[in-house]
Motif scaffolding. Structure first.
Motif, PDB file in Angstrom:
ATOM      1  N   SER A 180      17.253  -6.858  -4.552  1.00 51.09           N
ATOM      2  CA  SER A 180      17.642  -7.500  -5.803  1.00 51.09           C
ATOM      3  C   SER A 180      19.150  -7.413  -6.022  1.00 51.09           C
ATOM      4  O   SER A 180      19.788  -8.391  -6.438  1.00 51.09           O
ATOM      5  CB  SER A 180      16.906  -6.832  -6.978  1.00 51.09           C
ATOM      6  OG  SER A 180      17.429  -7.252  -8.217  1.00 51.09           O
ATOM      7  N   THR A 181      19.729  -6.252  -5.735  1.00 54.40           N
ATOM      8  CA  THR A 181      21.177  -6.077  -5.887  1.00 54.40           C
ATOM      9  C   THR A 181      21.945  -7.023  -4.973  1.00 54.40           C
ATOM     10  O   THR A 181      22.929  -7.648  -5.383  1.00 54.40           O
ATOM     11  CB  THR A 181      21.572  -4.620  -5.571  1.00 54.40           C
ATOM     12  OG1 THR A 181      20.912  -3.744  -6.485  1.00 54.40           O
ATOM     13  CG2 THR A 181      23.072  -4.425  -5.694  1.00 54.40           C
ATOM     14  N   ILE A 182      21.508  -7.137  -3.721  1.00 51.74           N
ATOM     15  CA  ILE A 182      22.184  -8.009  -2.759  1.00 51.74           C
ATOM     16  C   ILE A 182      22.103  -9.467  -3.200  1.00 51.74           C
ATOM     17  O   ILE A 182      23.093 -10.210  -3.131  1.00 51.74           O
ATOM     18  CB  ILE A 182      21.578  -7.828  -1.355  1.00 51.74           C
ATOM     19  CG1 ILE A 182      21.916  -6.424  -0.815  1.00 51.74           C
ATOM     20  CG2 ILE A 182      22.085  -8.896  -0.391  1.00 51.74           C
ATOM     21  CD1 ILE A 182      21.180  -6.055   0.447  1.00 51.74           C
ATOM     22  N   LEU A 183      20.936  -9.896  -3.692  1.00 52.36           N
ATOM     23  CA  LEU A 183      20.795 -11.272  -4.163  1.00 52.36           C
ATOM     24  C   LEU A 183      21.669 -11.523  -5.391  1.00 52.36           C
ATOM     25  O   LEU A 183      22.257 -12.610  -5.537  1.00 52.36           O
ATOM     26  CB  LEU A 183      19.330 -11.577  -4.488  1.00 52.36           C
ATOM     27  CG  LEU A 183      18.344 -11.544  -3.309  1.00 52.36           C
ATOM     28  CD1 LEU A 183      16.982 -12.054  -3.745  1.00 52.36           C
ATOM     29  CD2 LEU A 183      18.859 -12.355  -2.135  1.00 52.36           C
ATOM     30  N   MET A 184      21.776 -10.526  -6.273  1.00 49.94           N
ATOM     31  CA  MET A 184      22.655 -10.657  -7.437  1.00 49.94           C
ATOM     32  C   MET A 184      24.105 -10.779  -6.999  1.00 49.94           C
ATOM     33  O   MET A 184      24.876 -11.577  -7.563  1.00 49.94           O
ATOM     34  CB  MET A 184      22.497  -9.445  -8.363  1.00 49.94           C
ATOM     35  CG  MET A 184      21.214  -9.420  -9.148  1.00 49.94           C
ATOM     36  SD  MET A 184      21.115  -8.033 -10.315  1.00 49.94           S
ATOM     37  CE  MET A 184      22.364  -8.521 -11.498  1.00 49.94           C
ATOM     38  N   LEU A 185      24.489 -10.017  -5.980  1.00 48.58           N
ATOM     39  CA  LEU A 185      25.851 -10.093  -5.463  1.00 48.58           C
ATOM     40  C   LEU A 185      26.138 -11.479  -4.884  1.00 48.58           C
ATOM     41  O   LEU A 185      27.202 -12.056  -5.128  1.00 48.58           O
ATOM     42  CB  LEU A 185      26.061  -9.017  -4.396  1.00 48.58           C
ATOM     43  CG  LEU A 185      27.441  -8.957  -3.719  1.00 48.58           C
ATOM     44  CD1 LEU A 185      28.524  -8.684  -4.756  1.00 48.58           C
ATOM     45  CD2 LEU A 185      27.464  -7.896  -2.625  1.00 48.58           C
ATOM     46  N   ILE A 199      28.912 -14.151  -6.252  1.00 45.85           N
ATOM     47  CA  ILE A 199      29.945 -14.752  -5.395  1.00 45.85           C
ATOM     48  C   ILE A 199      29.849 -16.274  -5.456  1.00 45.85           C
ATOM     49  O   ILE A 199      30.870 -16.980  -5.486  1.00 45.85           O
ATOM     50  CB  ILE A 199      29.796 -14.260  -3.945  1.00 45.85           C
ATOM     51  CG1 ILE A 199      30.053 -12.745  -3.869  1.00 45.85           C
ATOM     52  CG2 ILE A 199      30.771 -14.983  -3.027  1.00 45.85           C
ATOM     53  CD1 ILE A 199      29.783 -12.144  -2.502  1.00 45.85           C
ATOM     54  N   ALA A 200      28.614 -16.803  -5.482  1.00 48.97           N
ATOM     55  CA  ALA A 200      28.423 -18.256  -5.580  1.00 48.97           C
ATOM     56  C   ALA A 200      28.994 -18.782  -6.894  1.00 48.97           C
ATOM     57  O   ALA A 200      29.623 -19.855  -6.927  1.00 48.97           O
ATOM     58  CB  ALA A 200      26.941 -18.593  -5.470  1.00 48.97           C
ATOM     59  N   THR A 226      33.272 -21.699  -9.689  1.00 46.09           N
ATOM     60  CA  THR A 226      34.331 -21.663 -10.700  1.00 46.09           C
ATOM     61  C   THR A 226      35.680 -22.024 -10.088  1.00 46.09           C
ATOM     62  O   THR A 226      36.471 -22.766 -10.688  1.00 46.09           O
ATOM     63  CB  THR A 226      34.415 -20.266 -11.349  1.00 46.09           C
ATOM     64  OG1 THR A 226      33.145 -19.924 -11.910  1.00 46.09           O
ATOM     65  CG2 THR A 226      35.464 -20.233 -12.452  1.00 46.09           C
ATOM     66  N   LEU A 227      35.941 -21.520  -8.882  1.00 49.41           N
ATOM     67  CA  LEU A 227      37.196 -21.841  -8.188  1.00 49.41           C
ATOM     68  C   LEU A 227      37.302 -23.334  -7.918  1.00 49.41           C
ATOM     69  O   LEU A 227      38.373 -23.931  -8.074  1.00 49.41           O
ATOM     70  CB  LEU A 227      37.291 -21.044  -6.881  1.00 49.41           C
ATOM     71  CG  LEU A 227      37.506 -19.530  -7.009  1.00 49.41           C
ATOM     72  CD1 LEU A 227      37.438 -18.864  -5.645  1.00 49.41           C
ATOM     73  CD2 LEU A 227      38.843 -19.228  -7.669  1.00 49.41           C
ATOM     74  N   LEU A 286      19.301 -22.725  -2.360  1.00 47.76           N
ATOM     75  CA  LEU A 286      18.941 -21.373  -1.936  1.00 47.76           C
ATOM     76  C   LEU A 286      19.441 -20.340  -2.933  1.00 47.76           C
ATOM     77  O   LEU A 286      18.721 -19.386  -3.260  1.00 47.76           O
ATOM     78  CB  LEU A 286      19.532 -21.102  -0.551  1.00 47.76           C
ATOM     79  CG  LEU A 286      19.077 -19.823   0.155  1.00 47.76           C
ATOM     80  CD1 LEU A 286      17.579 -19.881   0.438  1.00 47.76           C
ATOM     81  CD2 LEU A 286      19.854 -19.627   1.446  1.00 47.76           C
ATOM     82  N   TYR A 287      20.647 -20.528  -3.464  1.00 48.65           N
ATOM     83  CA  TYR A 287      21.190 -19.584  -4.444  1.00 48.65           C
ATOM     84  C   TYR A 287      20.359 -19.585  -5.727  1.00 48.65           C
ATOM     85  O   TYR A 287      20.152 -18.527  -6.340  1.00 48.65           O
ATOM     86  CB  TYR A 287      22.651 -19.924  -4.760  1.00 48.65           C
ATOM     87  CG  TYR A 287      23.570 -19.871  -3.551  1.00 48.65           C
ATOM     88  CD1 TYR A 287      23.320 -18.974  -2.511  1.00 48.65           C
ATOM     89  CD2 TYR A 287      24.663 -20.709  -3.437  1.00 48.65           C
ATOM     90  CE1 TYR A 287      24.140 -18.931  -1.391  1.00 48.65           C
ATOM     91  CE2 TYR A 287      25.490 -20.673  -2.322  1.00 48.65           C
ATOM     92  CZ  TYR A 287      25.226 -19.781  -1.304  1.00 48.65           C
ATOM     93  OH  TYR A 287      26.043 -19.734  -0.193  1.00 48.65           O
TER      94      TYR A 287
END
Length: 241
Positions: free
Chosen positions: A175-180, A184-185, A190-191, A210-211
């Protein structure tokens, strides 16, 4: 001999517990990061020659990073849950709606299982058992203190407890990795929205889908993590002898 085997088991659990989330993070970054962002580096020695060993070492080290992010996530999630409960308690006039909201949002707190377990008949049976066994100040003991005593009396439960704790940790770290990845996405989008051409991860339509799937999986993984953690904490109380 038994102590050596027990220590070896704990050591293996510890190593695997860090390797799996670290390796998953490497796989995820390898899948989503744009190819041009990573470069080869043969400084001091040939990295390709030691690549298998380096992946293991890097996975173990990144496992600590994932653990730290998970702790950060859980603490902030508890803060948000407490804030929302206070906010809606003061603003909601409908008692039935307030109870439903508090029940739902409260179940997302890391200590929910403990608060609900304190009201169960199981904990009362455990207190009575410990008092009959001659333990003092049982009523003042915390759940973890009673749990540790019961586990020390039933060492054969260790494997089962560790198994459920490990499953809970895996769900939490995934869950933490998917949140990270989702964070990032969001930064990447935003960029692009402000007109910056910096690209960190792939944002083609298939990856965006996928995100969004990852975003939907996060609460499901959280529910599974809380379920297995609750089971691991309750096991010692299920066999009083």
């Amino acid at each position: 001999m038994g102590d050596i085997i027990s220590s070896l088991k704990e050591f293996i659990w510890d190593i695997i517990g860090y390797l799996i989330p670290g390796f998953l993070l490497i796989l995820m970054f390898n899948f989503i990061i744009v190819p041009g962002l990573i470069w080869d580096n043969n400084f001091l020695f040939n990295w390709e020659l030691f690549m298998p060993s380096l992946i293991v070492v890097l996975s173990y080290c990144l496992g600590f990073v994932v653990y730290s992010l998970t702790i950060f996530k859980v603490r902030n999630q508890d803060i948000i849950v407490d804030f929302l409960k206070r906010k809606f308690d003061s603003n909601l006039n409908n008692e039935r709606a307030k109870q439903r909201f508090n029940s739902y949002i409260g179940s997302k707190h890391s200590r929910y299982w403990e608060l609900s377990f304190l009201k169960s008949s199981t904990i009362e049976s455990a207190k009575t058992f410990l008092k009959n066994e001659g333990y003092e100040n049982v009523d003042q003991m915390k759940i973890n203190e009673m749990r540790n005593i019961l586990m020390s009396r039933n060492p054969e439960m260790d494997d089962k407890v560790y198994t459920f704790m490990f499953r809970s940790s895996v769900f939490d770290h995934v869950s933490t990795i998917l949140m990270l990845v989702c964070f990032i996405a969001l930064v990447q989008l935003t960029l692009f929205w402000i007109g910056t051409e910096i690209q960190i991860i792939k944002i083609e339509k298939s990856y965006l889908v996928l995100y969004f799937i990852f975003l939907g999986l996060i609460p499901l993984l959280g529910n599974s993590k809380r379920m297995f953690r609750s089971i691991s904490q309750r096991i010692p109380f299920s066999n009083l002898n």
